[in-house]
Design a protein around this motif. Sequence first.
Motif, PDB file in Angstrom:
ATOM      1  N   THR A 187       0.815  -1.226   0.000  1.00  0.00           N
ATOM      2  CA  THR A 187       0.000   0.000   0.000  1.00  0.00           C
ATOM      3  C   THR A 187       0.845   1.271   0.000  1.00  0.00           C
ATOM      4  N   GLU A 243       4.049   3.170 -11.075  1.00  0.00           N
ATOM      5  CA  GLU A 243       2.785   2.445 -11.113  1.00  0.00           C
ATOM      6  C   GLU A 243       2.557   1.680 -12.419  1.00  0.00           C
ATOM      7  N   PRO A 281       3.420   3.816  -1.563  1.00  0.00           N
ATOM      8  CA  PRO A 281       3.993   4.138  -2.887  1.00  0.00           C
ATOM      9  C   PRO A 281       5.476   4.498  -2.798  1.00  0.00           C
ATOM     10  N   TRP A 301      -0.906  -0.084  -5.598  1.00  0.00           N
ATOM     11  CA  TRP A 301      -0.874   0.103  -4.136  1.00  0.00           C
ATOM     12  C   TRP A 301      -2.057  -0.606  -3.462  1.00  0.00           C
ATOM     13  N   TYR A 343       8.096   8.066   1.702  1.00  0.00           N
ATOM     14  CA  TYR A 343       7.539   6.731   1.501  1.00  0.00           C
ATOM     15  C   TYR A 343       8.596   5.629   1.640  1.00  0.00           C
TER      16      TYR A 343
END
Length: 471
Positions: A27, A104, A29, A115, A44
């Motif tokens: 989850t 992504e 990123p 995520w 992150y």
Amino acid sequence: MDIEDIKKASDIIWEQSVLPPLKEYITIPAVSPGFDKNWEQNGYLLKAAQLIETWCRQLGLNGCDIRLITPQGRTPLLLIDVQASDTKHTDMVLFYGHIDKQPEFSGWDDNKGPWKPVIENDRLYGRGGADDAYSVFCAMSAIKILQDKGLPHERCVLLIESAEESGSFDLDYYLDEYQGIIGTPSLVICLDSGCGDYERMWLTTSLRGGIFGVLTVKILTDGIHSGGSGAVASSFRIMRQLLDRIEDAETGDILIDELHAPVPEHRLEQMKVAAQVLGEDIITAFPLVDGATPVTDDRVQLLINQTWKPTLSYTGIDGVPALEKAGNVLRPKTSLALSFRLSPTADPQKASRKIKSVLEADPPYGAHVTFESPKTGNGWEMPELDPVLDRIIRQSGLDCYGREVGFLGEGGGIPLMNMLSKRFPKARFIVTGVLGPHSNAHGPNEFLHIPFVKTLTSTVACILSRRCGTH
């Protein structure tokens, strides 16, 4: 050693202890710094590292020192030092993995996302689970199983970085700064590679080098009405002419000798065995559209092409508007991101200089042509295994998977491997991983094959314990 008992323990630890935090990790990123210029402010990478650090501490390994190292301006590093089960075991094993992620990408299934962790058909979907956060969970779980079963293991050091997808630019610093802790391993286990199928353990025998650059062609100072075409060449047509200097568009062959190196005979023999084992899976592993075919039906040649032969991919474009904004304009320039893969033993620095000279020489129509290559990566070929380690790996893989270990090169690269080979020239290497057919690292629907990684964890545990019987 009770193999079934070890496999059962691996199943339990993955189901009860590993999968919940691994799903939470997905989850986050935690994109690699090369794709997030504000990585430090966003935090992150640190959040992902802290999550895994917490899990490692909760695991409760005996003789375990865990450090999360976060110098200002440098990417986080997890450095874990697990003392040997007995002082008579004096050798050390260095594990490597990483927790940074690729961006992504688009095309994820409607019920999935980068995520969004989803378990479906024994697969954990989501960015980074297979590439490569599983590595630290696998290594630590293997050691935990041995300690719980009272089985021996050598000292193990885990080096878990967070910039691999950006070229491991902080790793030299960390290797120098913490050499006193890391020491000199006799075995390096890298858990950041692939597998030919999910039926057996696979050892990676080679990794291709890489050259990543941007080719820009500029012919006008400003865009003009496309009515001027015919008098002025388009920057894209000039680009095509330049690309023909380095790649045969018909065959895909790279025309620059510096990117090539011959395939050693013993590697070719391993490819022939792998081609026989994998069969049509070599082809079906790729999500080809209906009616499409690979570049050849020769399975051995496909493995050569993918693991040893140099190639060129076009991974990005600039200077070209989106379709909905494409007016009748002769554009002033075009830029292409070029991703070269070169033979494992070729010299990427030498090859990059040659590419630049070929592309920039005598530009058509006097256009301004530049090739900037800010990143190169060395390839790697596995040093030969000593007979004892070879026997341990083969027996452990056979015991846990029920099939012979496979040997296969990988088409991608791991920058660290060449670095570690030079730093530790006497070390032996086990490079393996979970990125098998359709696992799609870097693309949509990346997944971790859960039964496979459970068995890989058992296999790693067996290798670690059996090494203690060789001293």
